[in-house]
Structures are given as structure tokens and as C-alpha cells.
Design a protein around this motif. Structure first.
Motif, PDB file in Angstrom:
ATOM      1  N   ALA A 105       0.841  -1.204   0.000  1.00 47.34           N
ATOM      2  CA  ALA A 105       0.000   0.000   0.000  1.00 47.34           C
ATOM      3  C   ALA A 105       0.875   1.252   0.000  1.00 47.34           C
ATOM      4  CB  ALA A 105      -0.928  -0.006   1.212  1.00 47.34           C
ATOM      5  N   ARG A 106       1.956   1.209   0.755  1.00 45.69           N
ATOM      6  CA  ARG A 106       2.911   2.320   0.781  1.00 45.69           C
ATOM      7  C   ARG A 106       3.567   2.491  -0.598  1.00 45.69           C
ATOM      8  NH1 ARG A 106       6.647   0.581   4.463  1.00 45.69           N
ATOM      9  NH2 ARG A 106       4.954   0.381   5.944  1.00 45.69           N
ATOM     10  N   ASP A 107       3.902   1.378  -1.243  1.00 45.17           N
ATOM     11  CA  ASP A 107       4.493   1.437  -2.583  1.00 45.17           C
ATOM     12  C   ASP A 107       3.523   2.038  -3.591  1.00 45.17           C
ATOM     13  OD1 ASP A 107       6.771   0.271  -1.567  1.00 45.17           O
ATOM     14  OD2 ASP A 107       6.398  -1.707  -2.444  1.00 45.17           O
ATOM     15  N   VAL A 108       2.244   1.678  -3.491  1.00 39.98           N
ATOM     16  CA  VAL A 108       1.229   2.241  -4.388  1.00 39.98           C
ATOM     17  C   VAL A 108       1.107   3.744  -4.157  1.00 39.98           C
ATOM     18  CG1 VAL A 108      -1.272   2.282  -4.847  1.00 39.98           C
ATOM     19  CG2 VAL A 108      -0.063   0.098  -4.709  1.00 39.98           C
ATOM     20  N   TRP A 109       1.131   4.155  -2.908  1.00 39.21           N
ATOM     21  CA  TRP A 109       1.039   5.580  -2.596  1.00 39.21           C
ATOM     22  C   TRP A 109       2.246   6.339  -3.150  1.00 39.21           C
ATOM     23  CZ3 TRP A 109      -2.320   9.083  -1.625  1.00 39.21           C
ATOM     24  CH2 TRP A 109      -1.960  10.303  -1.085  1.00 39.21           C
ATOM     25  N   GLN A 110       3.443   5.783  -3.007  1.00 39.05           N
ATOM     26  CA  GLN A 110       4.650   6.421  -3.533  1.00 39.05           C
ATOM     27  C   GLN A 110       4.606   6.500  -5.064  1.00 39.05           C
ATOM     28  OE1 GLN A 110       7.000   8.046  -1.812  1.00 39.05           O
ATOM     29  NE2 GLN A 110       5.772   7.556   0.000  1.00 39.05           N
ATOM     30  N   LEU A 111       4.089   5.464  -5.693  1.00 34.28           N
ATOM     31  CA  LEU A 111       3.932   5.468  -7.144  1.00 34.28           C
ATOM     32  C   LEU A 111       2.967   6.568  -7.567  1.00 34.28           C
ATOM     33  CD1 LEU A 111       4.612   4.035  -9.819  1.00 34.28           C
ATOM     34  CD2 LEU A 111       2.710   2.499  -9.365  1.00 34.28           C
ATOM     35  N   TYR A 112       1.876   6.729  -6.816  1.00 36.78           N
ATOM     36  CA  TYR A 112       0.904   7.793  -7.089  1.00 36.78           C
ATOM     37  C   TYR A 112       1.561   9.169  -6.958  1.00 36.78           C
ATOM     38  CZ  TYR A 112      -2.775  11.170  -6.036  1.00 36.78           C
ATOM     39  OH  TYR A 112      -3.551  12.283  -6.015  1.00 36.78           O
ATOM     40  N   LEU A 113       2.311   9.371  -5.880  1.00 40.61           N
ATOM     41  CA  LEU A 113       2.963  10.671  -5.676  1.00 40.61           C
ATOM     42  C   LEU A 113       3.966  10.972  -6.790  1.00 40.61           C
ATOM     43  CD1 LEU A 113       3.570  10.666  -1.806  1.00 40.61           C
ATOM     44  CD2 LEU A 113       1.782  11.859  -3.092  1.00 40.61           C
ATOM     45  N   GLU A 115       3.759   9.917  -9.904  1.00 33.62           N
ATOM     46  CA  GLU A 115       2.996  10.245 -11.106  1.00 33.62           C
ATOM     47  C   GLU A 115       2.402  11.650 -11.011  1.00 33.62           C
ATOM     48  OE1 GLU A 115       2.814   8.465 -13.987  1.00 33.62           O
ATOM     49  OE2 GLU A 115       4.280   7.168 -13.001  1.00 33.62           O
ATOM     50  N   VAL A 116       2.022  12.072  -9.815  1.00 34.46           N
ATOM     51  CA  VAL A 116       1.510  13.435  -9.628  1.00 34.46           C
ATOM     52  C   VAL A 116       2.606  14.445  -9.966  1.00 34.46           C
ATOM     53  CG1 VAL A 116       0.775  15.105  -7.859  1.00 34.46           C
ATOM     54  CG2 VAL A 116      -0.303  12.859  -7.984  1.00 34.46           C
ATOM     55  N   LYS A 117       3.829  14.177  -9.508  1.00 34.97           N
ATOM     56  CA  LYS A 117       4.951  15.078  -9.816  1.00 34.97           C
ATOM     57  C   LYS A 117       5.195  15.163 -11.319  1.00 34.97           C
ATOM     58  CE  LYS A 117       7.560  14.561  -5.542  1.00 34.97           C
ATOM     59  NZ  LYS A 117       8.806  14.064  -4.923  1.00 34.97           N
ATOM     60  N   VAL A 118       5.146  14.026 -11.989  1.00 34.72           N
ATOM     61  CA  VAL A 118       5.361  14.008 -13.442  1.00 34.72           C
ATOM     62  C   VAL A 118       4.265  14.809 -14.141  1.00 34.72           C
ATOM     63  CG1 VAL A 118       5.360  12.499 -15.475  1.00 34.72           C
ATOM     64  CG2 VAL A 118       6.648  11.838 -13.444  1.00 34.72           C
ATOM     65  N   LEU A 119       3.022  14.606 -13.723  1.00 29.93           N
ATOM     66  CA  LEU A 119       1.903  15.325 -14.343  1.00 29.93           C
ATOM     67  C   LEU A 119       2.011  16.827 -14.102  1.00 29.93           C
ATOM     68  CD1 LEU A 119      -0.730  15.116 -15.917  1.00 29.93           C
ATOM     69  CD2 LEU A 119      -1.922  14.791 -13.746  1.00 29.93           C
ATOM     70  N   LYS A 120       2.390  17.234 -12.895  1.00 31.52           N
ATOM     71  CA  LYS A 120       2.559  18.666 -12.605  1.00 31.52           C
ATOM     72  C   LYS A 120       3.658  19.270 -13.459  1.00 31.52           C
ATOM     73  CE  LYS A 120       0.847  18.938  -7.869  1.00 31.52           C
ATOM     74  NZ  LYS A 120       1.193  19.234  -6.469  1.00 31.52           N
ATOM     75  N   LYS A 121       4.731  18.534 -13.648  1.00 34.32           N
ATOM     76  CA  LYS A 121       5.846  19.022 -14.466  1.00 34.32           C
ATOM     77  C   LYS A 121       5.401  19.207 -15.916  1.00 34.32           C
ATOM     78  CE  LYS A 121      10.573  17.854 -15.729  1.00 34.32           C
ATOM     79  NZ  LYS A 121      11.641  16.853 -15.624  1.00 34.32           N
ATOM     80  N   ILE A 122       4.634  18.252 -16.424  1.00 34.53           N
ATOM     81  CA  ILE A 122       4.134  18.357 -17.805  1.00 34.53           C
ATOM     82  C   ILE A 122       3.196  19.541 -17.952  1.00 34.53           C
ATOM     83  CG2 ILE A 122       2.646  17.212 -19.504  1.00 34.53           C
ATOM     84  CD1 ILE A 122       3.859  14.549 -18.540  1.00 34.53           C
ATOM     85  N   LEU A 123       2.309  19.733 -16.967  1.00 31.73           N
ATOM     86  CA  LEU A 123       1.350  20.837 -17.047  1.00 31.73           C
ATOM     87  C   LEU A 123       2.038  22.193 -16.907  1.00 31.73           C
ATOM     88  CD1 LEU A 123      -1.677  19.370 -15.067  1.00 31.73           C
ATOM     89  CD2 LEU A 123      -1.453  19.672 -17.539  1.00 31.73           C
ATOM     90  N   LYS A 124       3.108  22.282 -16.135  1.00 28.75           N
ATOM     91  CA  LYS A 124       3.844  23.545 -16.002  1.00 28.75           C
ATOM     92  C   LYS A 124       4.567  23.898 -17.291  1.00 28.75           C
ATOM     93  CE  LYS A 124       4.596  23.742 -11.055  1.00 28.75           C
ATOM     94  NZ  LYS A 124       5.569  23.708  -9.956  1.00 28.75           N
ATOM     95  N   GLN A 125       5.065  22.883 -17.997  1.00 35.26           N
ATOM     96  CA  GLN A 125       5.780  23.129 -19.249  1.00 35.26           C
ATOM     97  C   GLN A 125       4.828  23.508 -20.375  1.00 35.26           C
ATOM     98  OE1 GLN A 125       7.932  19.526 -19.901  1.00 35.26           O
ATOM     99  NE2 GLN A 125       9.572  20.068 -18.479  1.00 35.26           N
TER     100      GLN A 125
END
Length: 140
Positions: A105-113, A115-125
Motif C-alpha cells: 500500500a505504501r508502494d502504491v502511494w509512492q507510485l501515485y505521488l 505520477e503526480v509530480k510528473v503530471l505537474k511538471k508536464i502541465l507547467k511546461q
């Protein structure tokens, strides 16, 4: 073929020295993490073409793949505690220590976080605006 054997000079002493140095299962105690295995992979759906590739065991990659499996197939975290699933994973990769459900469950949460960082980076660019729409009639 005949072999000479004399218990006074041909004993098992060399084997007794060998056993403590080398474990029964060399994969579980591999100290060299860069040791690769060779796999034969089928290319395409027909399985006609085969290619030899190297595979390096990486526990982090295995845990990430397990987390992705749980997310994509909407599995319960408890699947890692089921005996049949443990047996399956052990057959595929005996070196992989199966994590507990809280660890996965912790691994899934870290994977989610991540992916959120990647998505934020794409949206900022992206210099354009992003519009989110829904179909209200399907929400009822």
C-alpha cells in the motif's frame, strides 16, 4: 570405468570445507547485484521469432511492477497474503521477498505521488490552458 578410493587419503574433507562457503540456493545469497541472467523471449504474438536478452534482478523494479499490477487490475492489497499468489511469485522469482499488504500500500502511494509530480511538471511546461469537462447527464 573404475575409480580408486581410499578413505584414509580420499575423504570428504574438501566437501566439508565447501559447504559453509556456498549456500544451497545461490540466487538467494547473491552478493553481486550486477550478475545478469539470460532469458529467451518470444517476439510477436506467433512466437516465431526468439531473441536472447539479459535480465538483471532488481527488487525495486519487482515491487514497482507488483504495485502497478495491483493498480491496473484493481486488486486488493490483501492479494499479497494469499498462499496461491505467494506461490506464483515464488515460482517466477524466488529471490523476491513478498512484501506485506501495508508495504505494498505504501508502494502504491509512492507510485501515485511520483505520477503526480510528473503530471505537474508536464502541465507547467505546457503554455496552453487545460480545460476539464464532464458530461453532467452521466453523473446521475
Amino acid at each position: 570405468m573404475t575409480y580408486a578410493f581410499n578413505p584414509s587419503c580420499h575423504g570428504t574433507h574438501s566437501l566439508l570445507r565447501h559447504i559453509p562457503k556456498y549456500p544451497k540456493n545461490p540466487h538467494k545469497a547473491t552478493k553481486d547485484k550486477k550478475q545478469v541472467m539470460i532469458n529467451l523471449l518470444s517476439s510477436g504474438t506467433s512466437g516465431q521469432g526468439k531473441s536472447i536478452v539479459t535480465h538483471l534482478y532488481d527488487e525495486k523494479r519487482c515491487r514497482r511492477a507488483l504495485a502497478e499490477f495491483i493498480i491496473c487490475d484493481e486488486q486488493s492489497f490483501r492479494i499479497v497474503e494469499k498462499p496461491a499468489f505467494k506461490k506464483l511469485l515464488n515460482e517466477f522469482e524466488p529471490r523476491f521477498p513478498i512484501p506485506s499488504r501495508t508495504t505494498i500500500a505504501r508502494d502504491v502511494w509512492q507510485l501515485y505521488l511520483g505520477e503526480v509530480k510528473v503530471l505537474k511538471k508536464i502541465l507547467k511546461q505546457c503554455s496552453k490552458r487545460v480545460y476539464l469537462t464532464t458530461d453532467y447527464s452521466t453523473l446521475n
